[in-house]
Design an enzyme around this catalytic site. Structure first.
Site, short mmCIF file in Angstrom:
data_model
loop_
_atom_site.label_atom_id
_atom_site.label_comp_id
_atom_site.label_asym_id
_atom_site.label_seq_id
_atom_site.Cartn_x
_atom_site.Cartn_y
_atom_site.Cartn_z
N GLY A 46 21.87 -13.87 23.73
CA GLY A 46 21.31 -14.06 22.40
C GLY A 46 22.23 -14.94 21.58
N ASP A 108 23.54 -3.27 20.36
CA ASP A 108 24.20 -1.96 20.43
C ASP A 108 23.39 -0.93 21.22
OD1 ASP A 108 26.38 -2.80 18.98
OD2 ASP A 108 25.69 -1.99 17.07
N GLN A 110 21.50 -1.14 23.60
CA GLN A 110 21.45 -1.35 25.05
C GLN A 110 22.80 -1.10 25.73
OE1 GLN A 110 19.82 -5.23 25.95
NE2 GLN A 110 18.19 -5.02 24.43
N HIS A 132 31.61 -5.69 19.42
CA HIS A 132 31.44 -4.61 18.42
C HIS A 132 31.71 -3.31 19.17
CE1 HIS A 132 30.23 -2.36 14.97
NE2 HIS A 132 29.04 -2.02 15.42
N ASP A 217 33.09 -2.30 9.64
CA ASP A 217 31.92 -3.15 9.86
C ASP A 217 30.65 -2.44 9.39
OD1 ASP A 217 30.88 -5.69 11.33
OD2 ASP A 217 29.66 -4.09 12.17
#
Length: 494
Positions: A46, A108, A110, A132, A217
């Protein structure tokens, strides 16, 4: 799996939350050399996956993309992204066993499935990378003890990672090594080389922790970065139209105003943003922002508390299990708001007019940045982390609204950020609508003060300036902006 942060004792939690050190450029003297001659396999193609991969390849690394067989067979967008840019593409089974570094850049939700799938295929002593740390910190993913686990987290959307690299620069980046997974003691070498390969070292890297990155974050994106911009756009548009301002003008003032106002923030902090106003307007914006801080402080603190405790992540993961019912419902509701559907207009708005007629927007930015920074630092997050996750990223998010309104912001940010944004905005919007907006007029949003004199009380102006300039976010901001001397300027008004 248990929430990793909640398994730590208080001393360990505070130690991890307080990790953030600005790294000297000399620490990156070997740049990406540590990973040259090794195989980097990225899972996911992505925005972050593709753009980080392009940068890494241009930095001399051997990069390939591992995709699910179905994505290859059906030639999905991720497959096309990689193939059209000349990358080697293969299945997990083909590429993962060859990899010295597997970089997981999937969404996230996945991560658990992806990591559980690739981990048995990874060779002994390889490294696993994240951008992340949600999967490690909030989901508590247990990773094979022979694997090194690192993080390189660029502080902006993937498209900016690429554009800044092509300019010969980069974006500020947090790097970390998971303390439970550094068996050979090479985690920092891998993380530094990966960060340098993306160009991050040229803008400045922060030695952080998985915990500090995740908690700061989440707080930033839920509150000032996305939630406050969404709530502010909705209530300010409603106010202007109700007061007879042309809907096209009202919409444009907001859509491009956030970007223009935060551009000043990027170069000179809250002090410079406030200095763009006339003296009477500055005092008015200051008074409004103080009211906003008093009104919204409990909401900001609740979000920080829910993030620290793990309540937010457990709530969101329950929505994942329910096929994103809340997320998709809130996304649809956002698309129906009046601001999202305002009529386009050819009206010209000058740069200064965005400030003069957007006094309330300036107040919202100041209040939101300071509240987010204060909530984070009061919870043990160090000033540097709090700055990057509040003030620094705000212009980047405002830029997405300038492109295609709130829709674009919510498309570009992660699903995790989008979910948190709606949680905040769903409370902040009615709070502002009922408790704050009835007392303001078009003099602070839409028309400006129209003052004929710049005269103000000297003592009042001095006190306002002192308060603005002496906030801790201004001190750390001045220091960190000193490392970013090559920031690009925007073209105002799209």
């Amino acid at each position: 799996m248990a929430n990793y942060f909640n398994t730590l004792n208080l001393r360990e939690q505070l130690d991890q939350l307080g990790r953030c050190r600005f790294m000297d450029r000399s620490e990156f003297a070997t740049e990406a050399d540590y990973l040259k001659g090794k195989k980097v396999v990225i899972v996911g193609c992505g925005a972050q996956g593709l753009n980080q991969g392009l940068n890494m390849r241009d930095s001399g690394l051997d990069v390939a993309y591992a995709l699910r067989q179905a994505a290859i067979d059906e030639q999905r967008q991720s497959y096309k992204n990689a193939k059209e840019n000349g990358f080697e593409v293969g299945s997990y089974e083909t590429l993962i066993p060859q990899a010295d570094l597997v970089v997981n850049l999937t969404p996230d939700k996945q991560h658990t499935n992806v990591v559980e799938t690739v981990m048995p295929l990874m060779k002994e002593g390889a490294a696993l990378g994240y951008s992340h740390g949600f999967n490690v910190v909030e989901e508590g993913m247990q990773i094979r003890k022979d694997l090194t686990v690192v993080m390189v987290a660029p502080k902006c959307p993937g498209t900016e990672v690429r554009e800044e690299y092509k300019r010969g620069f980069g974006v500020p980046t947090l790097i970390a090594v998971h303390p439970e997974n550094d068996p050979k003691g090479e985690g920092w070498d891998i993380a530094k080389a990966w960060a340098a390969a993306t160009g991050g070292h040229r803008a400045g890297c922060l030695e952080s922790s998985f915990v500090a990155e995740v908690k700061s974050d989440l707080m930033g994106e839920q509150t000032i970065l996305c939630g406050m911009l969404q709530a502010g756009s909705i209530v300010c548009y409603e106010k202007m139209v109700a007061e007879g301002i042309d809907p096209g003008y009202a919409g444009k003032l907001l859509q491009y105003g956030w970007e223009t106002i935060t551009e000043a923030l990027k170069f000179g902090g809250i002090t410079h943003m406030m200095d763009r106003l006339s003296n009477p307007a500055k005092i008015k914006a200051f008074e409004l922002s103080e009211e906003l801080k008093d009104l919204m402080r409990p909401l900001y603190n609740k979000h920080m508390d829910d993030i620290i405790s793990g309540h937010f992540s457990s709530t969101m993961m329950a929505d994942w299990a329910n096929d994103d019912a809340n997320l998709l419902g809130w996304r649809a509701e956002t698309g129906e708001t009046a601001f999202e559907n305002y009529p386009s207009t050819d009206v010209e708005i000058s740069e200064q007019e965005y400030f003069d007629n957007g006094i309330l927007m300036v107040a919202m930015v100041r209040a939101g940045v300071e509240l987010a920074f204060e909530a984070m630092t009061a919870s043990g997050i160090i000033d540097e982390s709090a700055y990057y996750e509040s003030l620094h990223e705000l212009p980047l998010i405002a830029n997405t609204i300038a492109r295609k309104r709130l829709y674009e912001m919510n498309v570009v940010i992660s699903d995790t950020a989008e979910y948190g944004n709606y949680l905040f905005a769903n409370v902040a919007t009615p709070l502002l609508r009922e408790k704050f907006m009835p007392s303001v007029g078009t003099d602070v949003i839409g028309k400006g003060l129209g003052e004929t004199s710049n005269q103000v009380d000297n003592a009042t102006l001095i006190a306002v300036n002192e308060t603005i300039r002496n906030h801790p976010v201004e001190y750390i901001g001045e220091e960190l902006r000193g490392y970013m001397t090559d920031m690009k300027r925007i073209a105002v008004g799209g």
